[in-house]
Design a protein around this motif. Structure first.
Motif, PDB file in Angstrom:
ATOM      1  N   ARG A 116      10.683   5.359 -37.090  1.00  0.00           N
ATOM      2  CA  ARG A 116      11.033   5.567 -38.494  1.00  0.00           C
ATOM      3  C   ARG A 116      11.047   7.058 -38.843  1.00  0.00           C
ATOM      4  O   ARG A 116      11.941   7.534 -39.556  1.00  0.00           O
ATOM      5  CB  ARG A 116      10.044   4.833 -39.395  1.00  0.00           C
ATOM      6  N   ARG A 117      10.065   7.785 -38.325  1.00  0.00           N
ATOM      7  CA  ARG A 117       9.974   9.221 -38.626  1.00  0.00           C
ATOM      8  C   ARG A 117      11.184   9.980 -38.076  1.00  0.00           C
ATOM      9  O   ARG A 117      11.802  10.787 -38.790  1.00  0.00           O
ATOM     10  CB  ARG A 117       8.681   9.783 -38.039  1.00  0.00           C
ATOM     11  N   LEU A 118      11.537   9.729 -36.816  1.00  0.00           N
ATOM     12  CA  LEU A 118      12.657  10.439 -36.206  1.00  0.00           C
ATOM     13  C   LEU A 118      13.991  10.021 -36.830  1.00  0.00           C
ATOM     14  O   LEU A 118      14.894  10.845 -37.001  1.00  0.00           O
ATOM     15  CB  LEU A 118      12.667  10.198 -34.696  1.00  0.00           C
ATOM     16  N   ALA A 119      14.124   8.743 -37.161  1.00  0.00           N
ATOM     17  CA  ALA A 119      15.362   8.271 -37.775  1.00  0.00           C
ATOM     18  C   ALA A 119      15.539   8.843 -39.181  1.00  0.00           C
ATOM     19  O   ALA A 119      16.660   9.203 -39.581  1.00  0.00           O
ATOM     20  CB  ALA A 119      15.377   6.749 -37.823  1.00  0.00           C
ATOM     21  N   THR A 120      14.455   8.929 -39.927  1.00  0.00           N
ATOM     22  CA  THR A 120      14.529   9.526 -41.268  1.00  0.00           C
ATOM     23  C   THR A 120      14.966  10.976 -41.183  1.00  0.00           C
ATOM     24  O   THR A 120      15.805  11.442 -41.975  1.00  0.00           O
ATOM     25  CB  THR A 120      13.162   9.430 -41.965  1.00  0.00           C
ATOM     26  N   ALA A 121      14.427  11.709 -40.222  1.00  0.00           N
ATOM     27  CA  ALA A 121      14.807  13.107 -40.052  1.00  0.00           C
ATOM     28  C   ALA A 121      16.286  13.249 -39.701  1.00  0.00           C
ATOM     29  O   ALA A 121      16.941  14.228 -40.110  1.00  0.00           O
ATOM     30  CB  ALA A 121      13.951  13.749 -38.964  1.00  0.00           C
ATOM     31  N   ALA A 122      16.826  12.276 -38.963  1.00  0.00           N
ATOM     32  CA  ALA A 122      18.233  12.326 -38.568  1.00  0.00           C
ATOM     33  C   ALA A 122      19.163  11.702 -39.602  1.00  0.00           C
ATOM     34  O   ALA A 122      20.388  11.830 -39.491  1.00  0.00           O
ATOM     35  CB  ALA A 122      18.410  11.607 -37.233  1.00  0.00           C
ATOM     36  N   ALA A 154      18.150   0.364 -19.317  1.00  0.00           N
ATOM     37  CA  ALA A 154      17.204   1.452 -19.084  1.00  0.00           C
ATOM     38  C   ALA A 154      17.234   2.473 -20.215  1.00  0.00           C
ATOM     39  O   ALA A 154      16.196   3.024 -20.588  1.00  0.00           O
ATOM     40  CB  ALA A 154      17.500   2.125 -17.747  1.00  0.00           C
ATOM     41  N   LEU A 155      18.399   2.728 -20.768  1.00  0.00           N
ATOM     42  CA  LEU A 155      18.482   3.675 -21.886  1.00  0.00           C
ATOM     43  C   LEU A 155      17.699   3.146 -23.077  1.00  0.00           C
ATOM     44  O   LEU A 155      16.944   3.887 -23.723  1.00  0.00           O
ATOM     45  CB  LEU A 155      19.938   3.932 -22.257  1.00  0.00           C
ATOM     46  N   TYR A 156      17.853   1.881 -23.390  1.00  0.00           N
ATOM     47  CA  TYR A 156      17.123   1.244 -24.487  1.00  0.00           C
ATOM     48  C   TYR A 156      15.619   1.406 -24.282  1.00  0.00           C
ATOM     49  O   TYR A 156      14.882   1.786 -25.200  1.00  0.00           O
ATOM     50  CB  TYR A 156      17.512  -0.232 -24.530  1.00  0.00           C
ATOM     51  N   ASN A 157      15.163   1.127 -23.061  1.00  0.00           N
ATOM     52  CA  ASN A 157      13.732   1.239 -22.772  1.00  0.00           C
ATOM     53  C   ASN A 157      13.247   2.685 -22.802  1.00  0.00           C
ATOM     54  O   ASN A 157      12.123   2.961 -23.235  1.00  0.00           O
ATOM     55  CB  ASN A 157      13.435   0.613 -21.408  1.00  0.00           C
ATOM     56  N   ASP A 158      14.080   3.613 -22.336  1.00  0.00           N
ATOM     57  CA  ASP A 158      13.678   5.024 -22.327  1.00  0.00           C
ATOM     58  C   ASP A 158      13.492   5.568 -23.737  1.00  0.00           C
ATOM     59  O   ASP A 158      12.682   6.475 -23.956  1.00  0.00           O
ATOM     60  CB  ASP A 158      14.707   5.868 -21.575  1.00  0.00           C
ATOM     61  N   LEU A 159      14.226   5.031 -24.703  1.00  0.00           N
ATOM     62  CA  LEU A 159      14.100   5.508 -26.082  1.00  0.00           C
ATOM     63  C   LEU A 159      12.719   5.211 -26.657  1.00  0.00           C
ATOM     64  O   LEU A 159      12.271   5.894 -27.579  1.00  0.00           O
ATOM     65  CB  LEU A 159      15.166   4.871 -26.973  1.00  0.00           C
ATOM     66  N   VAL A 160      12.046   4.206 -26.118  1.00  0.00           N
ATOM     67  CA  VAL A 160      10.706   3.865 -26.586  1.00  0.00           C
ATOM     68  C   VAL A 160       9.701   4.948 -26.210  1.00  0.00           C
ATOM     69  O   VAL A 160       8.730   5.185 -26.931  1.00  0.00           O
ATOM     70  CB  VAL A 160      10.267   2.499 -26.011  1.00  0.00           C
ATOM     71  N   ARG A 161       9.963   5.623 -25.090  1.00  0.00           N
ATOM     72  CA  ARG A 161       8.988   6.574 -24.544  1.00  0.00           C
ATOM     73  C   ARG A 161       9.362   8.040 -24.697  1.00  0.00           C
ATOM     74  O   ARG A 161       8.502   8.901 -24.578  1.00  0.00           O
ATOM     75  CB  ARG A 161       8.797   6.276 -23.046  1.00  0.00           C
ATOM     76  N   ASP A 162      10.628   8.345 -24.913  1.00  0.00           N
ATOM     77  CA  ASP A 162      11.108   9.727 -24.845  1.00  0.00           C
ATOM     78  C   ASP A 162      11.691  10.155 -26.196  1.00  0.00           C
ATOM     79  O   ASP A 162      12.788   9.730 -26.573  1.00  0.00           O
ATOM     80  CB  ASP A 162      12.166   9.837 -23.741  1.00  0.00           C
ATOM     81  N   ASP A 163      10.960  11.009 -26.915  1.00  0.00           N
ATOM     82  CA  ASP A 163      11.413  11.454 -28.232  1.00  0.00           C
ATOM     83  C   ASP A 163      12.748  12.184 -28.155  1.00  0.00           C
ATOM     84  O   ASP A 163      13.620  12.010 -29.021  1.00  0.00           O
ATOM     85  CB  ASP A 163      10.379  12.380 -28.869  1.00  0.00           C
ATOM     86  N   ALA A 164      12.928  13.026 -27.132  1.00  0.00           N
ATOM     87  CA  ALA A 164      14.148  13.824 -27.030  1.00  0.00           C
ATOM     88  C   ALA A 164      15.376  12.933 -26.837  1.00  0.00           C
ATOM     89  O   ALA A 164      16.443  13.190 -27.412  1.00  0.00           O
ATOM     90  CB  ALA A 164      14.032  14.823 -25.885  1.00  0.00           C
ATOM     91  N   LEU A 165      15.239  11.869 -26.032  1.00  0.00           N
ATOM     92  CA  LEU A 165      16.365  10.950 -25.837  1.00  0.00           C
ATOM     93  C   LEU A 165      16.646  10.148 -27.095  1.00  0.00           C
ATOM     94  O   LEU A 165      17.809   9.910 -27.442  1.00  0.00           O
ATOM     95  CB  LEU A 165      16.085  10.022 -24.655  1.00  0.00           C
ATOM     96  N   LEU A 166      15.589   9.717 -27.784  1.00  0.00           N
ATOM     97  CA  LEU A 166      15.791   8.996 -29.039  1.00  0.00           C
ATOM     98  C   LEU A 166      16.496   9.890 -30.057  1.00  0.00           C
ATOM     99  O   LEU A 166      17.428   9.458 -30.748  1.00  0.00           O
ATOM    100  CB  LEU A 166      14.458   8.502 -29.599  1.00  0.00           C
ATOM    101  N   GLU A 167      16.074  11.143 -30.143  1.00  0.00           N
ATOM    102  CA  GLU A 167      16.728  12.077 -31.058  1.00  0.00           C
ATOM    103  C   GLU A 167      18.196  12.281 -30.675  1.00  0.00           C
ATOM    104  O   GLU A 167      19.062  12.390 -31.552  1.00  0.00           O
ATOM    105  CB  GLU A 167      15.984  13.412 -31.048  1.00  0.00           C
TER     106      GLU A 167
END
Length: 248
Positions: A155-161, A115-128
């Protein structure tokens, strides 16, 4: 084949006397082992043995962190805040990496589970939050995420991090047209026919289209292919898939 694609499998998912998967036979067939870290499966002894097995066969160790959900095998969506998720991922990373260090290796990447893996697809805050956990734990530690038709957001969020991304596709799962996985509760979400799994895997590895859940052509670009260890056909599929990928 235009380029080599890695083969990964979710492993170390036994718990106490309860056995999941066939890790002893599957480990020599894969390049990467996504090892449970105790929140959805795995316990200290299972984690220790799983790391030792990966080291014995020269397989890269990935942390497979999840929501704290042993009863639901990490497949239930929990209302955890981004701060909680970041702390949970760091906690699980540290636990698995302790066994890695004791065995003379390290965690090579992070692949969230269920569920965490799937939630990262939809939730920017959790992915961050997960990206921040990776960056805080070790600079350059890659995060494995779902390969979709458009991964610009990731890619955008990962580059920022400052976190490298590895993109993953699934040999034994059905896909929607946009490259998202069909939810497990829907009929046909998991492929069980070994021939179909191998054909889908080889198509992805070769950059060729395969059929989505509606029978339409779908093309994905991935760095690694996953076959689930809890699929009853996984060992037979891994043997055929290893041979197919090595000869493609």
């Amino acid at each position: 084949m235009k380029r080599r694609i890695l083969l990964n499998c979710d492993m170390g998912e036994s718990f106490g006397a309860w056995v999941m998967g066939n890790d002893e036979h599957a480990m020599p067939l894969v390049d990467q082992a996504n090892l449970a870290c105790g929140f959805h499966a795995g316990d200290p002894l299972i984690m220790q043995r799983s790391v030792a097995l990966a080291v014995r066969h020269g397989v890269a160790v990935g942390a497979h962190p999840a929501y704290p959900d042993l009863v639901g095998f990490g497949r239930r969506h929990l209302a955890c805040s981004p701060d909680e998720v970041k702390a949970q991922v760091l906690y699980q990373l540290g636990a698995l990496d302790a066994f890695c260090r004791a065995a003379g290796t390290q965690v090579d990447y992070v692949k969230p589970h269920g569920a965490l893996y799937n939630d990262l697809v939809r939730d920017d805050a959790l992915l961050e939050a997960v990206l921040e956990a990776c960056a805080a734990y070790r600079p350059g530690l890659p995060l494995m995420v779902l390969a979709r038709v458009d991964n610009g957001r990731e890619r955008r969020l990962a580059t920022a991090a400052g976190v490298p991304l590895w993109f993953e596709a699934f040999a034994d799962r059905a896909y929607q047209a946009d490259g998202q996985l069909v939810a497990r509760h829907q009929a046909g979400a998991v492929h069980h026919d070994p021939q179909r799994i191998v054909e889908q895997a080889v198509a992805i590895a070769c950059g060729e289209p395969f059929a989505d859940c509606d029978g339409q052509p779908l093309r994905l670009t991935a760095d690694s292919l996953c076959v689930h260890g809890d699929n009853a056909e996984s060992l037979a599929v891994l043997e055929r898939l290893r041979a197919a990928l090595d000869s493609a």
